[in-house]
Design a protein around this motif. Structure first.
Motif, PDB file in Angstrom:
ATOM      1  N   LYS A  42       6.985  14.335  -7.829  1.00 27.05           N
ATOM      2  CA  LYS A  42       8.288  14.587  -7.191  1.00 27.05           C
ATOM      3  C   LYS A  42       8.185  15.296  -5.838  1.00 27.05           C
ATOM      4  CE  LYS A  42      10.825  13.023 -10.692  1.00 27.05           C
ATOM      5  NZ  LYS A  42      11.207  13.706 -11.903  1.00 27.05           N
ATOM      6  N   GLU A  43       7.027  15.250  -5.226  1.00 22.89           N
ATOM      7  CA  GLU A  43       6.804  15.851  -3.901  1.00 22.89           C
ATOM      8  C   GLU A  43       7.131  17.346  -3.859  1.00 22.89           C
ATOM      9  OE1 GLU A  43       7.532  13.178  -0.619  1.00 22.89           O
ATOM     10  OE2 GLU A  43       7.681  14.841   0.758  1.00 22.89           O
ATOM     11  N   GLN A  44       6.506  18.058  -4.781  1.00 19.04           N
ATOM     12  CA  GLN A  44       6.616  19.525  -4.742  1.00 19.04           C
ATOM     13  C   GLN A  44       5.437  20.118  -3.960  1.00 19.04           C
ATOM     14  OE1 GLN A  44       9.316  20.956  -6.520  1.00 19.04           O
ATOM     15  NE2 GLN A  44       9.814  18.792  -6.670  1.00 19.04           N
ATOM     16  N   GLY A  79       7.571   5.310  -6.941  1.00 21.34           N
ATOM     17  CA  GLY A  79       8.897   5.496  -7.521  1.00 21.34           C
ATOM     18  C   GLY A  79       9.957   6.072  -6.614  1.00 21.34           C
ATOM     19  N   LYS A  80       9.742   6.090  -5.289  1.00 22.49           N
ATOM     20  CA  LYS A  80      10.850   6.518  -4.418  1.00 22.49           C
ATOM     21  C   LYS A  80      11.770   5.312  -4.233  1.00 22.49           C
ATOM     22  CE  LYS A  80       8.911  10.298  -1.689  1.00 22.49           C
ATOM     23  NZ  LYS A  80       8.469  10.748  -0.351  1.00 22.49           N
ATOM     24  N   THR A  81      13.030   5.451  -4.650  1.00 20.04           N
ATOM     25  CA  THR A  81      13.974   4.341  -4.508  1.00 20.04           C
ATOM     26  C   THR A  81      15.217   4.880  -3.808  1.00 20.04           C
ATOM     27  OG1 THR A  81      15.256   4.743  -6.527  1.00 20.04           O
ATOM     28  CG2 THR A  81      13.202   3.502  -6.783  1.00 20.04           C
ATOM     29  N   VAL A  88       0.810  -1.222   0.000  1.00 19.95           N
ATOM     30  CA  VAL A  88       0.000   0.000   0.000  1.00 19.95           C
ATOM     31  C   VAL A  88       0.842   1.270   0.000  1.00 19.95           C
ATOM     32  CG1 VAL A  88      -2.001  -1.084   1.077  1.00 19.95           C
ATOM     33  CG2 VAL A  88      -0.309   0.041   2.528  1.00 19.95           C
ATOM     34  N   ASP A  89       2.157   1.123   0.156  1.00 18.52           N
ATOM     35  CA  ASP A  89       2.967   2.339   0.211  1.00 18.52           C
ATOM     36  C   ASP A  89       4.195   2.269  -0.690  1.00 18.52           C
ATOM     37  OD1 ASP A  89       3.995   4.792   0.860  1.00 18.52           O
ATOM     38  OD2 ASP A  89       4.532   4.313   2.918  1.00 18.52           O
ATOM     39  N   ALA A  90       5.250   1.545  -0.236  1.00 21.53           N
ATOM     40  CA  ALA A  90       6.562   1.688  -0.895  1.00 21.53           C
ATOM     41  C   ALA A  90       6.597   1.249  -2.356  1.00 21.53           C
ATOM     42  CB  ALA A  90       7.604   0.919  -0.102  1.00 21.53           C
ATOM     43  N   ILE A 123       1.323  18.317  -2.914  1.00 24.33           N
ATOM     44  CA  ILE A 123       0.403  17.473  -2.126  1.00 24.33           C
ATOM     45  C   ILE A 123       0.938  16.087  -1.793  1.00 24.33           C
ATOM     46  CG2 ILE A 123      -1.694  18.681  -2.900  1.00 24.33           C
ATOM     47  CD1 ILE A 123      -2.231  16.056  -4.588  1.00 24.33           C
ATOM     48  N   ARG A 124       2.009  15.646  -2.443  1.00 26.34           N
ATOM     49  CA  ARG A 124       2.565  14.336  -2.049  1.00 26.34           C
ATOM     50  C   ARG A 124       2.964  14.354  -0.570  1.00 26.34           C
ATOM     51  NH1 ARG A 124       6.342  10.038  -5.424  1.00 26.34           N
ATOM     52  NH2 ARG A 124       6.529   8.548  -3.725  1.00 26.34           N
ATOM     53  N   ALA A 125       3.278  15.541  -0.076  1.00 23.92           N
ATOM     54  CA  ALA A 125       3.648  15.670   1.343  1.00 23.92           C
ATOM     55  C   ALA A 125       2.517  15.211   2.270  1.00 23.92           C
ATOM     56  CB  ALA A 125       4.026  17.116   1.646  1.00 23.92           C
ATOM     57  N   TYR A 126       1.260  15.208   1.784  1.00 23.18           N
ATOM     58  CA  TYR A 126       0.158  14.737   2.644  1.00 23.18           C
ATOM     59  C   TYR A 126       0.383  13.295   3.104  1.00 23.18           C
ATOM     60  CZ  TYR A 126      -2.617  18.797   1.144  1.00 23.18           C
ATOM     61  OH  TYR A 126      -3.080  20.060   0.890  1.00 23.18           O
ATOM     62  N   LEU A 127       1.141  12.548   2.279  1.00 21.58           N
ATOM     63  CA  LEU A 127       1.407  11.149   2.638  1.00 21.58           C
ATOM     64  C   LEU A 127       2.288  11.052   3.876  1.00 21.58           C
ATOM     65  CD1 LEU A 127       2.040   9.795  -0.980  1.00 21.58           C
ATOM     66  CD2 LEU A 127       0.024   9.370   0.431  1.00 21.58           C
ATOM     67  N   ASN A 128       2.821  12.190   4.308  1.00 21.73           N
ATOM     68  CA  ASN A 128       3.663  12.192   5.508  1.00 21.73           C
ATOM     69  C   ASN A 128       2.866  12.360   6.797  1.00 21.73           C
ATOM     70  OD1 ASN A 128       5.964  11.932   3.927  1.00 21.73           O
ATOM     71  ND2 ASN A 128       6.049  14.141   3.577  1.00 21.73           N
ATOM     72  N   VAL A 136      -5.642   5.972  -3.419  1.00 24.58           N
ATOM     73  CA  VAL A 136      -5.382   7.269  -2.766  1.00 24.58           C
ATOM     74  C   VAL A 136      -3.950   7.705  -3.089  1.00 24.58           C
ATOM     75  CG1 VAL A 136      -5.100   8.450  -0.542  1.00 24.58           C
ATOM     76  CG2 VAL A 136      -7.041   6.886  -0.897  1.00 24.58           C
ATOM     77  N   LYS A 137      -3.022   6.771  -2.933  1.00 25.74           N
ATOM     78  CA  LYS A 137      -1.623   7.145  -3.192  1.00 25.74           C
ATOM     79  C   LYS A 137      -1.406   7.409  -4.682  1.00 25.74           C
ATOM     80  CE  LYS A 137       3.175   6.344  -2.342  1.00 25.74           C
ATOM     81  NZ  LYS A 137       4.228   5.704  -1.608  1.00 25.74           N
ATOM     82  N   ALA A 138      -1.952   6.533  -5.532  1.00 26.11           N
ATOM     83  CA  ALA A 138      -1.738   6.683  -6.983  1.00 26.11           C
ATOM     84  C   ALA A 138      -2.260   8.034  -7.469  1.00 26.11           C
ATOM     85  CB  ALA A 138      -2.430   5.536  -7.722  1.00 26.11           C
TER      86      ALA A 138
HETATM   87  N1  GLY Z   1       5.857   7.114   1.524  1.00 29.93           N
HETATM   88  C1  GLY Z   1       5.484   8.401   1.106  1.00 29.93           C
HETATM   89  C2  GLY Z   1       5.716   8.667  -0.340  1.00 29.93           C
HETATM   90  O1  GLY Z   1       5.934   7.747  -1.109  1.00 29.93           O
HETATM   91  O2  GLY Z   1       5.709   9.787  -0.751  1.00 29.93           O
END
Ligand code: GLY
Length: 358
Positions: free
Chosen positions: A236-238, A143-145, A137-139, A240-245, A226-228
């Motif tokens: 690239k987390e500029q 594409g965060k590697t 459900v997350d990692a 709203i991706r930060a909401y996942l934090n 939700v994540k997709a």
């Molecule tokens: N685990 C949070 C993200 O992928 O941005």
């Protein structure tokens, strides 16, 4: 049979888009979907024993070859040493730009395999086959590697999107119950951020690792969506991706202060209850009972530190802080996250005192 033959599919709308399949016993789907015929399967010894054989057999039937590279389970494998070993083996074994990598494992395998794919010959395709609920459900999506440095986690890495993600709910049966519950924390987080139907479903008695596959696949699909959707808007987390934090400031501080004696899932479960309390203190919707009830269900290890003074330096050092300001995600209401960067020492201390007294 439906889930084996006809997995659910959703797409991550980045450029180029990629599919996420959610089903059961997906080895054949994987083998028929991957484009390359020469595949490096990066896995760890525990997952290898459980799931590698079915995958290599299915690849063979599809006329493809899968060569396994086994790493030691655990965070220590996210290192330059392991990366360099896998890269050298792949070069020696004749992998080229047309080859691809399959990450068969949890978050550590996915992060390392993804970064290996991003680095090998300046970047080759890779696919994610997450084995833990946390990775499903997350990692595995987004594409965060990367790998760790002695100075901190994930300090070296790349955004490198997979070409496909295959979520096999049959793998859940092989997880220890505690690991299933820890993975459920990120799923619950997606419910808080965006899809509140998830919050109801995690309370149901069917929600356990041996639960009905259709139910689990449906719930995981909603969480992953939700994540997709967030990734599609902000790869690239500029923004709203930060909401996942949500829940992650306290979680990272607990992990770092205890030298990773607490698992990520347990730490985020505490972090969600902490953030709920911070929101309530600001006069926003009271979701503290919801998050505390869930925290009890997760049944985490006890807090590794009790003094706020021990944690505060780690909160101040968070990678996500900017210009010396701590950036928190809080919820004004369910499914209405916002970024807050002006939390005072007293607000944080009050929420901490609340949490340790539960
Ligand atoms: N685990 C949070 C993200 O992928 O941005």
């Amino acid at each position: 049979m439906a889930l084996e033959k006809d997995p659910r599919q959703l797409n991550v709308q980045v450029n180029p888009p990629y599919p996420i399949y959610i089903g059961k016993d997906l080895a054949t789907t994987v083998a028929n979907t991957v484009k390359s015929s020469k595949l490096a399967i990066i896995t760890d010894s525990r997952v290898k024993a459980l799931h590698l054989e079915a995958l290599t057999k299915a690849l063979k039937v599809a006329g493809k070859s899968g060569q396994a590279y086994e790493i030691t389970p655990g965070e220590d494998s996210k290192s330059f040493e392991t990366l360099s070993q896998v890269l050298s083996h792949m070069a020696h074994d004749g992998f080229d730009r047309g080859s691809a990598i399959i990450a068969l494992g949890g978050g550590v395998v996915g992060d390392l395999a993804g970064f290996t794919a991003a680095s090998f010959m300046r970047g080759i395709d890779f696919y994610q086959l997450p084995s833990s609920l946390l990775a499903m459900v997350d990692a595995s999506v987004g594409g965060k590697t990367g790998i760790n440095l002695p100075e901190g986690k994930n300090l070296v890495g790349a955004f490198w999107q997979p070409k496909g993600v295959f979520i096999d709910v049959a793998y859940l049966k092989t997880l220890p119950d505690s690991e299933f519950r820890q993975g459920a924390v990120e799923l619950f987080k997606h419910g808080l951020i965006k899809d509140t139907s998830i919050l109801e479903d995690v309370k149901k008695t069917e929600f356990h690792k041996d639960g009905e596959p259709e139910f689990l696949a449906d719930l995981i699909a909603r969480s992953v969506k939700v994540k997709a959707d967030i990734i599609a808007e902000d790869e690239k987390e500029q923004g709203i991706r930060a909401y996942l934090n949500l829940g992650h400031n306290l979680a990272h501080a607990l992990e770092a202060a205890s030298d990773h004696q607490i698992s990520h899932g347990d730490a985020v479960a505490y972090g969600l209850a902490f953030d709920a309390r911070l929101g309530l203190q600001r006069g926003w919707q009271d979701i503290s009972q919801e998050t505390l009830e869930f925290l009890r269900w997760v049944n985490p290890k006890k807090l590794p530190v009790t003094e706020f003074a021990e944690l505060e330096p780690f909160l101040k050092r968070d990678k996500k802080n900017k210009d010396g300001k701590m950036k928190f995600v809080l919820l004004k209401h369910l499914a209405e996250p916002c970024i807050v960067d002006d939390l005072s020492h007293d607000e944080l201390l009050e929420a901490w005192d609340f949490l340790v007294n539960q």
